[in-house]
Design an enzyme around this catalytic site. Sequence first.
Site, PDB file in Angstrom:
ATOM      1  N   MET A 265       0.832  -1.203   0.000  1.00 45.87           N
ATOM      2  CA  MET A 265       0.000   0.000   0.000  1.00 45.87           C
ATOM      3  C   MET A 265       0.870   1.258   0.000  1.00 45.87           C
ATOM      4  SD  MET A 265      -3.076   0.693  -0.269  1.00 45.87           S
ATOM      5  CE  MET A 265      -4.677   0.796   0.390  1.00 45.87           C
TER       6      MET A 265
ATOM      7  N   ASP B  72      10.911   2.760   5.789  1.00 40.38           N
ATOM      8  CA  ASP B  72      10.494   1.504   6.418  1.00 40.38           C
ATOM      9  C   ASP B  72      11.484   1.146   7.507  1.00 40.38           C
ATOM     10  OD1 ASP B  72       9.199  -1.030   6.902  1.00 40.38           O
ATOM     11  OD2 ASP B  72       8.361  -0.876   4.899  1.00 40.38           O
TER      12      ASP B  72
ATOM     13  N   VAL C  65       1.518   2.013   7.824  1.00 43.17           N
ATOM     14  CA  VAL C  65       2.064   0.818   8.484  1.00 43.17           C
ATOM     15  C   VAL C  65       0.926  -0.150   8.805  1.00 43.17           C
ATOM     16  CG1 VAL C  65       4.026   2.107   9.422  1.00 43.17           C
ATOM     17  CG2 VAL C  65       1.969   1.809  10.837  1.00 43.17           C
TER      18      VAL C  65
ATOM     19  N   GLU D 139      -2.043  -2.372  10.296  1.00 44.92           N
ATOM     20  CA  GLU D 139      -3.311  -1.911  10.884  1.00 44.92           C
ATOM     21  C   GLU D 139      -3.409  -2.360  12.345  1.00 44.92           C
ATOM     22  OE1 GLU D 139      -7.083   0.020   9.501  1.00 44.92           O
ATOM     23  OE2 GLU D 139      -4.954   0.216   9.260  1.00 44.92           O
TER      24      GLU D 139
ATOM     25  N   LYS E 202       1.076   1.751  15.085  1.00 43.63           N
ATOM     26  CA  LYS E 202       0.876   3.113  14.585  1.00 43.63           C
ATOM     27  C   LYS E 202       1.370   4.143  15.618  1.00 43.63           C
ATOM     28  CE  LYS E 202      -2.946   2.085  11.379  1.00 43.63           C
ATOM     29  NZ  LYS E 202      -2.284   2.358  10.114  1.00 43.63           N
TER      30      LYS E 202
ATOM     31  N   SER F 164      -7.574   1.942   7.313  1.00 39.93           N
ATOM     32  CA  SER F 164      -8.802   1.635   6.571  1.00 39.93           C
ATOM     33  C   SER F 164     -10.004   1.496   7.504  1.00 39.93           C
ATOM     34  CB  SER F 164      -8.622   0.349   5.758  1.00 39.93           C
ATOM     35  OG  SER F 164      -8.231  -0.709   6.600  1.00 39.93           O
TER      36      SER F 164
ATOM     37  N   HIS G  76      -7.387   7.783   3.254  1.00 37.23           N
ATOM     38  CA  HIS G  76      -7.547   6.346   3.029  1.00 37.23           C
ATOM     39  C   HIS G  76      -7.575   6.050   1.532  1.00 37.23           C
ATOM     40  CE1 HIS G  76     -10.495   2.724   3.002  1.00 37.23           C
ATOM     41  NE2 HIS G  76      -9.250   2.307   2.959  1.00 37.23           N
TER      42      HIS G  76
ATOM     43  N   ASN H 281     -15.670   1.308   3.964  1.00 41.16           N
ATOM     44  CA  ASN H 281     -15.512  -0.021   4.558  1.00 41.16           C
ATOM     45  C   ASN H 281     -16.729  -0.463   5.361  1.00 41.16           C
ATOM     46  OD1 ASN H 281     -13.151  -0.715   3.373  1.00 41.16           O
ATOM     47  ND2 ASN H 281     -11.833  -0.061   5.031  1.00 41.16           N
TER      48      ASN H 281
END
Length: 737
Positions: A338, A357, A414, A416, A421, A443, A464, A514
Amino acid sequence: MSYKNFKVETDSDGIALVTWDIPGRSMNVLDETSTNELDAIVKATTADAAVKGIVITSAKEAFCAGADLSMLEGMNQAYAKVFKEQGETAANQMLFDQSRRFSQVLRSIEILGKPWAAAINGLALGGGFEITLCCHYRVAAENPKTRLGLPEVKVGLFPGAGGTQRVPRLVPPQDAMTILLKGDPVTVEKAKALNLIHAIVPAADLIKAAKDWIKGGGKAVAPWDEKGFKLPGGPVFSKAGMMMFPAGNAIYRRETYDNYPAARAIMSCVYEGLQLPIDAALRVESRYFTSVLRSKEAAAMIRSLFLSMQELNKGARRPKDVPPTKVKKIAVIGAGFMGASVGYVSARAGLDVILIDRDQESADKGKAHAQKVIEDQIKKGRAKPADAEALLARITATADYAALEDVDLVIEAVFEDRKVKAETFAKAQQYLKPDVIFASNTSTLPITSLAESFRDQGKFIGIHFFSPVEKMMLVEIILGKNTGEVALATALDYVRQIGKTPIVVNDSRGFFANRCVGRYVAEGNEMFLEGVPPAMIENCAKMAGMPVGPLSLSDEVALDLGLKIMKATEADLGPNAINPDQKKLMVEMVEKQGRLGRKNSKGFYDYPEKGKGQKSLWPGLSALQPKQLDPDTLDIEELKQRFLVVQAVEAARTVEDHVITDPREADVGSILGFGFAPFTGGTLSYIDFMGTKKFLELCHKLEAKYGSRFTPPKLLEEMAAKGETFYGRFAPKKAAA
């Protein structure tokens, strides 16, 4: 005579150059003024003996972007007025005469005896391209960006000014049907190969080439007006025709499930029109166009996929008091699939990107993803090696958070997980400029609670993206309780920079998209547990208008991710927040069977190695169903309704919860974000066009049979009692400039 939208200049050779240039607009569009003036120009140049021929071109970068669809909306309003005052027959005649007018103007260009040449200097779509098709000669300027085509079917219409008759008289029937039914524009090279245009010349020579054709004795007769004209694919009732039309019907059914009146009308127009002389064929086309224009599908699609989308893209939800921002450099933390994709689309739009990263190897993998995507584009001829070089030079992969010190926007992508986070925010904050905007690509996790780990909640927002980011056009911008206007404006400006469509929603678990698509997937699981055959679940969903079945979608998203979200929801909100039977099914699939979805080649479907066949439903699924129902006893219409109603009622709940405050965003978001049946206009238009009262009755019927997931919110009950619609009660504000 002077005109508002056109300039007419006649040279010493008697060639009139008609230049289209609508004042105050970046592109020409076909509106009522342009139609009236073009009609006047045709009559004036025909009557003037000094004029030997006519060249039509544009002063803009593009030739014409197509019809002004708000004009068509106005025609529908006029139809409703005449219907009310004078009855259906008078209203139908009025709409037929109005919608046919442009077609008649174009036909007069063909038959009034003077040669017309179209000098196509750039993009020519829809009605703009139909103008060129009625010209006796078409020459285009060399330009790799120019596209020609008839995309009307994408907004529930079809080319109603001769497009369905001229294209299949120029192009073999199979190619003609592809152009008309898919609506995808083509390059000038492809257009020439298909015989849609006659020549391609350097831009500097465009007008000269058009005039030279007239001076060289260009004929003022269209091919189909010549005696002995033969159709490119032969007559309809020939061997070739019979290979085309019956098969075409089958393909049409497979692709549309007969949900799109415009696509059906295209099939009929071409089939009937090719058996008639051109004037009768154009009359047939106008009759079908009038009928489609009155359809609720066209009204819904024009509103959502053209007018609303245009308004949202122009910044309808942008705070007006915040000066324009221009993001030059962004950082994406998390270089997985993503994050790497977000980095790629940002670099593609010309932004400098820092890809961060946990270690250099992971960051480099993220950059390698961008390299792979651009190399695929080069192979397909959509990019050049120089583009790849420039794009990759804009992406810096690193494990060093100190690289954040000069960025304008940070997007966290990063894992979920709240803890992961929060750790990311803590690492990042020490390096950020005071005015930087920080966004999470979560999300489902509520933005307000995530912002608690951030020092300045006013600068924290949700952005998102939808997967695959390179293809999905929607971005959902989520406002936390304390998100400031500068953060919102910056997020909207960034989304505009990367060429995507934004919707703005308020905070809640799952936000808008979602929440709705989760209901769709869950309904597929419910049907599975009821014993509906898996193939029937998938096919009924597609028949309802969804792009993929819910089981297939579960595989694409990943079953293990679905299970993680279920567990996180249960942990945050308690056991009543999830369906225990669905959790049991996911535990069985993921933890016991090791079936994670497409990513490990086995989920609800089995996925063969690339190039070794198509995916197929896993034969072991039936053993996981508590019972199996006889498909012949099931009501297909009800199955289809369940898929759409369960999403639409959830969309209504998001309005009641103040997650959605503008119906345009629910409609555009549902179509672009998760493919909600486009012919309905989106989740709220589905309710509006059905009628709130009728929708409420359907909800209660399904609620009695299947439970509380179909229970309508109080808002819907109240709206039904008052006869209100979402677009009436929550009328959207018009777009900012």
